[in-house]
Design a protein around this motif. Structure first.
Motif, PDB file in Angstrom:
ATOM      1  N   ARG A 415       3.477   2.826  -7.626  1.00 19.65           N
ATOM      2  CA  ARG A 415       2.702   3.953  -7.089  1.00 19.65           C
ATOM      3  C   ARG A 415       1.227   3.595  -6.984  1.00 19.65           C
ATOM      4  NH1 ARG A 415       6.331   7.139 -10.293  1.00 19.65           N
ATOM      5  NH2 ARG A 415       4.864   7.104 -12.029  1.00 19.65           N
ATOM      6  N   GLU A 416       0.703   2.910  -8.003  1.00 15.41           N
ATOM      7  CA  GLU A 416      -0.702   2.494  -7.956  1.00 15.41           C
ATOM      8  C   GLU A 416      -0.945   1.537  -6.802  1.00 15.41           C
ATOM      9  OE1 GLU A 416      -1.235   0.831 -11.802  1.00 15.41           O
ATOM     10  OE2 GLU A 416      -1.241   2.771 -12.848  1.00 15.41           O
ATOM     11  N   HIS A 417      -0.019   0.616  -6.588  1.00 18.15           N
ATOM     12  CA  HIS A 417      -0.169  -0.333  -5.487  1.00 18.15           C
ATOM     13  C   HIS A 417      -0.132   0.395  -4.145  1.00 18.15           C
ATOM     14  CE1 HIS A 417       1.031  -3.438  -2.570  1.00 18.15           C
ATOM     15  NE2 HIS A 417       0.377  -4.277  -3.358  1.00 18.15           N
ATOM     16  N   ALA A 418       0.753   1.376  -4.013  1.00 23.39           N
ATOM     17  CA  ALA A 418       0.839   2.129  -2.764  1.00 23.39           C
ATOM     18  C   ALA A 418      -0.449   2.880  -2.491  1.00 23.39           C
ATOM     19  CB  ALA A 418       2.020   3.087  -2.825  1.00 23.39           C
ATOM     20  N   ALA A 419      -1.083   3.416  -3.542  1.00 26.04           N
ATOM     21  CA  ALA A 419      -2.347   4.131  -3.352  1.00 26.04           C
ATOM     22  C   ALA A 419      -3.472   3.189  -2.951  1.00 26.04           C
ATOM     23  CB  ALA A 419      -2.720   4.880  -4.634  1.00 26.04           C
ATOM     24  N   ASP A 420      -3.461   1.989  -3.506  1.00 18.81           N
ATOM     25  CA  ASP A 420      -4.510   1.014  -3.195  1.00 18.81           C
ATOM     26  C   ASP A 420      -4.256   0.283  -1.883  1.00 18.81           C
ATOM     27  OD1 ASP A 420      -5.730   1.706  -5.565  1.00 18.81           O
ATOM     28  OD2 ASP A 420      -4.850   0.040  -6.704  1.00 18.81           O
ATOM     29  N   HIS A 421      -2.991   0.192  -1.460  1.00 18.19           N
ATOM     30  CA  HIS A 421      -2.629  -0.541  -0.230  1.00 18.19           C
ATOM     31  C   HIS A 421      -1.696   0.340   0.598  1.00 18.19           C
ATOM     32  CE1 HIS A 421      -3.459  -3.483  -3.456  1.00 18.19           C
ATOM     33  NE2 HIS A 421      -4.029  -4.218  -2.499  1.00 18.19           N
ATOM     34  N   PRO A 422      -2.236   1.415   1.167  1.00 19.74           N
ATOM     35  CA  PRO A 422      -1.378   2.421   1.808  1.00 19.74           C
ATOM     36  C   PRO A 422      -0.620   1.913   3.021  1.00 19.74           C
ATOM     37  CG  PRO A 422      -3.692   2.848   2.282  1.00 19.74           C
ATOM     38  CD  PRO A 422      -3.669   1.790   1.238  1.00 19.74           C
ATOM     39  N   MET A 427       5.190  -2.984  -2.830  1.00 22.74           N
ATOM     40  CA  MET A 427       4.544  -3.950  -3.716  1.00 22.74           C
ATOM     41  C   MET A 427       5.367  -5.227  -3.757  1.00 22.74           C
ATOM     42  SD  MET A 427       3.455  -3.392  -7.695  1.00 22.74           S
ATOM     43  CE  MET A 427       2.203  -4.451  -8.458  1.00 22.74           C
ATOM     44  N   PRO A 428       4.743  -6.396  -3.523  1.00 24.17           N
ATOM     45  CA  PRO A 428       5.512  -7.644  -3.627  1.00 24.17           C
ATOM     46  C   PRO A 428       6.119  -7.805  -5.020  1.00 24.17           C
ATOM     47  CG  PRO A 428       3.394  -8.033  -2.572  1.00 24.17           C
ATOM     48  CD  PRO A 428       3.355  -6.625  -3.104  1.00 24.17           C
ATOM     49  N   SER A 464      11.246   4.152   2.955  1.00 20.67           N
ATOM     50  CA  SER A 464      10.211   3.548   3.787  1.00 20.67           C
ATOM     51  C   SER A 464       8.911   3.353   3.045  1.00 20.67           C
ATOM     52  CB  SER A 464       9.939   4.442   5.002  1.00 20.67           C
ATOM     53  OG  SER A 464       9.379   5.671   4.577  1.00 20.67           O
ATOM     54  N   GLY A 465       8.829   3.962   1.899  1.00 17.08           N
ATOM     55  CA  GLY A 465       7.577   3.886   1.166  1.00 17.08           C
ATOM     56  C   GLY A 465       6.600   4.965   1.606  1.00 17.08           C
ATOM     57  N   GLY A 466       6.942   5.794   2.655  1.00 16.01           N
ATOM     58  CA  GLY A 466       6.046   6.857   3.104  1.00 16.01           C
ATOM     59  C   GLY A 466       4.900   6.325   3.937  1.00 16.01           C
ATOM     60  N   LEU A 467       4.173   7.215   4.612  1.00 17.87           N
ATOM     61  CA  LEU A 467       3.011   6.861   5.420  1.00 17.87           C
ATOM     62  C   LEU A 467       1.810   7.652   4.940  1.00 17.87           C
ATOM     63  CD1 LEU A 467       4.345   6.722   9.092  1.00 17.87           C
ATOM     64  CD2 LEU A 467       3.427   4.822   7.758  1.00 17.87           C
ATOM     65  N   PRO A 502      -3.879  -2.381  14.521  1.00 19.57           N
ATOM     66  CA  PRO A 502      -2.738  -3.262  14.220  1.00 19.57           C
ATOM     67  C   PRO A 502      -2.077  -2.968  12.878  1.00 19.57           C
ATOM     68  CG  PRO A 502      -4.550  -4.520  15.144  1.00 19.57           C
ATOM     69  CD  PRO A 502      -5.077  -3.130  14.916  1.00 19.57           C
ATOM     70  N   ARG A 503      -2.877  -2.718  11.814  1.00 21.40           N
ATOM     71  CA  ARG A 503      -2.286  -2.474  10.497  1.00 21.40           C
ATOM     72  C   ARG A 503      -1.558  -1.141  10.466  1.00 21.40           C
ATOM     73  NH1 ARG A 503      -6.269  -2.274   6.190  1.00 21.40           N
ATOM     74  NH2 ARG A 503      -4.508  -2.572   4.771  1.00 21.40           N
ATOM     75  N   GLU A 504      -2.154  -0.124  11.090  1.00 20.16           N
ATOM     76  CA  GLU A 504      -1.521   1.184  11.124  1.00 20.16           C
ATOM     77  C   GLU A 504      -0.227   1.151  11.935  1.00 20.16           C
ATOM     78  OE1 GLU A 504      -5.697   1.666  10.050  1.00 20.16           O
ATOM     79  OE2 GLU A 504      -4.695   0.622  11.691  1.00 20.16           O
ATOM     80  N   LEU A 505      -0.262   0.435  13.083  1.00 18.42           N
ATOM     81  CA  LEU A 505       0.960   0.302  13.887  1.00 18.42           C
ATOM     82  C   LEU A 505       2.063  -0.389  13.097  1.00 18.42           C
ATOM     83  CD1 LEU A 505      -0.429  -0.696  17.424  1.00 18.42           C
ATOM     84  CD2 LEU A 505       0.821   1.398  16.836  1.00 18.42           C
TER      85      LEU A 505
END
Length: 586
Positions: A415-422, A427-428, A464-467, A502-505
């Motif tokens: 969850r922390e990784h998802a918040a920092d790297h949306p 997370m790898p 999907s990990g959410g958007l 590009p990143r958002e797409l």
């Protein structure tokens, strides 16, 4: 075969007794025979009335040779304790008894010899009382004379009763053969001898000594060539290999023991000794005698740093003695091994906390896992433990409480990784492994629980990990624009205006919110299937121009969209200019 040590102060009486029982000379050195003083370990054997064979390890009685005495009794399960009728209980008798008590030897015989020289009664009564205090209270007491032969028949019968009471060793146990003698034989090379307490050795076996491979070229037991020997047995082993053997080294089953020079132990003081222990002592196990440094941890717990690595299991007993000998008895304590891979003690208060852990420790895998948290099955077996149950992953075993905490911690770090790297799909796994301090990537994926999911080397919350909200809003705005012209993909500039770089797409495509047809060409999910349905209404085959018109889009979009449909099996080329729809996409 059975192996018994002959202990006690009276060297001449012991040697005479063994000689009378076996017809063999246990004193191998000329100096021993001349002085009537046992200096080195002696070996002799005989057949008992039942047909059982018993071998004797005759140990020195003089205090100057205490280390040699301990090397002889270390691997032996029973003792014939010899006291002279004309001398009685001596200080060295006491030291031998203290050593036997610490090493856990509880089976044996009391033999009062030289009965032809003095009334044996007082010696029998005194020795019996002292042996009872030392844990050998139920031993038979016999009176003999090795010189006249008095009582030898009764002694042989008592030896038969003793060996019948000895526990049967496990023939499948891992081998640890402590070397007590080394010599060379012309034409054969190096030969070592020792007492095999359990397990089995055979010609052709590959063992290890100090981590070096050694092979068994030939094998003898009681001077007879044998193909194999099972403990308990006296064996002579003809070795091949580059390792240099010496007394105190051990031949072991590869991978079955933990080689360690740092151990945590529980100290048991010898009778009559009250601490504290000196900081430097000699530790004895088997035939090994090495210097060790003692670090008290609190209560009976201590950490020993050994002068060299030894092959050890949990539960092993080390005997600790004073190398200076400025005491009534140089045997000071026993040390029961509780951990052969102890944790570091770096922070303040760590020693006291470790002492508390060791106070509650038991000699099993569960206790080890509470401290080490994660261990491989092969590590547990090499520590002398049975496996606690099925592994959590591969051959890894975990402390249940720690494993549960890890699962909760994994959800937190994801969850922390998802918040920092949306915009990342998750997370790898390798990053999660580092965050949790785990030794193996497989352990990370084994910890994944719903709502976490692992795919493609990453761990995400949900399928999907959410958007992020900003990306989801941009996708909704794009969907509104495509509602009137579903196949007219916007150009890069318009996508940027909508907030879809590009990143958002990439994040939206991974989440299944957009369909990537080609680089820079995105449509709403399902647009390819709808396009195929439109094209199916055209006369077949059709051209790119006809498809572009039917779909209401540009050539920039139509060409890559048709190629995408080809890859999906929804359309196929007829020639360089025409395509046709495939019925049902087949």
């Amino acid at each position: 075969m059975h192996v018994i040590a002959t202990a006690g102060h009276v060297d001449h009486g012991k040697s005479t007794l063994v000689r009378a029982l076996t017809g063999m000379e246990p004193d191998r050195l000329e100096e021993e025979r001349r002085r009537g003083l046992t200096i080195e370990l002696g070996f002799a054997w005989t057949a008992l009335p039942s047909g059982e064979r018993v071998a004797f390890v005759d140990v020195p009685g003089h205090e100057r040779f205490l280390g040699t005495m301990l090397a002889g009794i270390g691997p032996v399960p029973a003792v014939m304790f010899v006291v002279a009728a004309d001398e009685g209980w001596m200080p060295q008798s006491e030291e031998h008894l203290v050593a036997l008590e610490i090493l856990g030897v509880r089976l044996g015989l009391l033999v009062v010899t030289r009965a032809d020289l003095a009334d044996p009664g007082p010696a029998v009564r005194e020795a019996r009382a002292r042996l009872a205090e030392g844990g050998l209270g139920r031993v038979e007491a016999l009176v003999v004379s090795g010189r006249t032969g008095e009582g030898l028949g009764e002694l042989r019968a008592a030896l038969d009763r003793l060996v019948a009471a000895l526990p049967v060793p496990d023939p499948a146990a891992p081998v640890r053969l402590w070397i007590d003698r080394v010599f060379s034989v012309r034409g054969s090379g190096t030969v070592v001898t020792g007492t095999l307490p359990a397990g089995r050795v055979a010609v052709g076996d590959e063992l290890e000594m100090d981590g070096e491979p050694v092979g068994i070229r030939a094998l003898e037991s009681l001077k007879k060539r044998v193909d194999s020997a099972t403990g308990v047995a006296r064996v002579a082993v003809n070795l091949r290999g580059r390792a240099v053997p010496e007394r105190g080294r051990a031949l072991v089953t590869p991978g079955a023991w933990t080689s360690s020079d740092l151990v945590d132990v529980r100290i048991s003081a010898a009778p009559g000794f009250s601490g504290p222990l000196p900081r430097r002592l000699i530790a004895h196990i088997g035939s090994a005698a090495i210097l060790c440094d003692v670090r008290p941890l609190g209560g009976p717990a201590a950490r020993l740093r050994l002068g060299r690595r030894l092959p050890l299991h949990l539960g092993d007993l080390l005997l600790l003695r004073d190398p200076g000998g400025h005491r009534a008895s140089r045997v000071l304590a026993g040390a029961r091994v509780l951990d052969v891979r102890p944790p570091e003690l770096g922070r303040r208060g760590a020693a006291r906390a470790r002492a508390d852990e060791l106070a509650a420790a038991s000699l099993d895998a569960e206790s080890l896992l509470r401290v080490h948290r994660l261990l491989r099955g092969e590590q547990l077996l090499a520590m002398g433990c049975d496996l606690p149950g099925p592994p959590v992953e591969g051959d890894w075993h975990a402390d249940p409480a720690h494993w549960s905490r890890l699962a909760g911690r994994l959800a937190e770090v994801v969850r922390e990784h998802a918040a920092d790297h949306p915009l990342e799909p998750g997370m790898p796994v390798e990053a999660a492994r580092h965050a949790l301090g785990l030794p193996d990537r497989r352990l990370v994926t084994a910890l994944v629980r719903p709502p976490l999911e692992a795919a493609g080397g990453r761990i995400a919350c949900g399928p999907s990990g959410g958007l992020p909200a900003s990306v989801a809003g941009a996708v909704r705005r794009l969907g509104a624009e495509l509602s009137a012209h579903p196949f007219l993909a916007p150009e890069a500039g318009r996508l940027t205006d909508l907030g879809l770089g590009p990143r958002e797409l990439a994040a939206a495509v991974r989440a299944g919110a957009l369909l990537r047809v080609a680089d820079g060409i995105v449509l709403l999910p399902g647009a390819d299937a709808r396009a195929a349905a439109v094209l199916a209404g055209l006369p077949q085959p059709f051209t790119v121009s006809q498809a572009r018109t039917a779909l209401g889009t540009s050539r920039r979009v139509a060409v890559p969209l048709l190629e995408h449909l080809d890859r999906q099996g929804l359309t196929e080329r007829v020639d360089d200019y025409h395509r046709r729809c495939r019925v049902g996409g087949s």
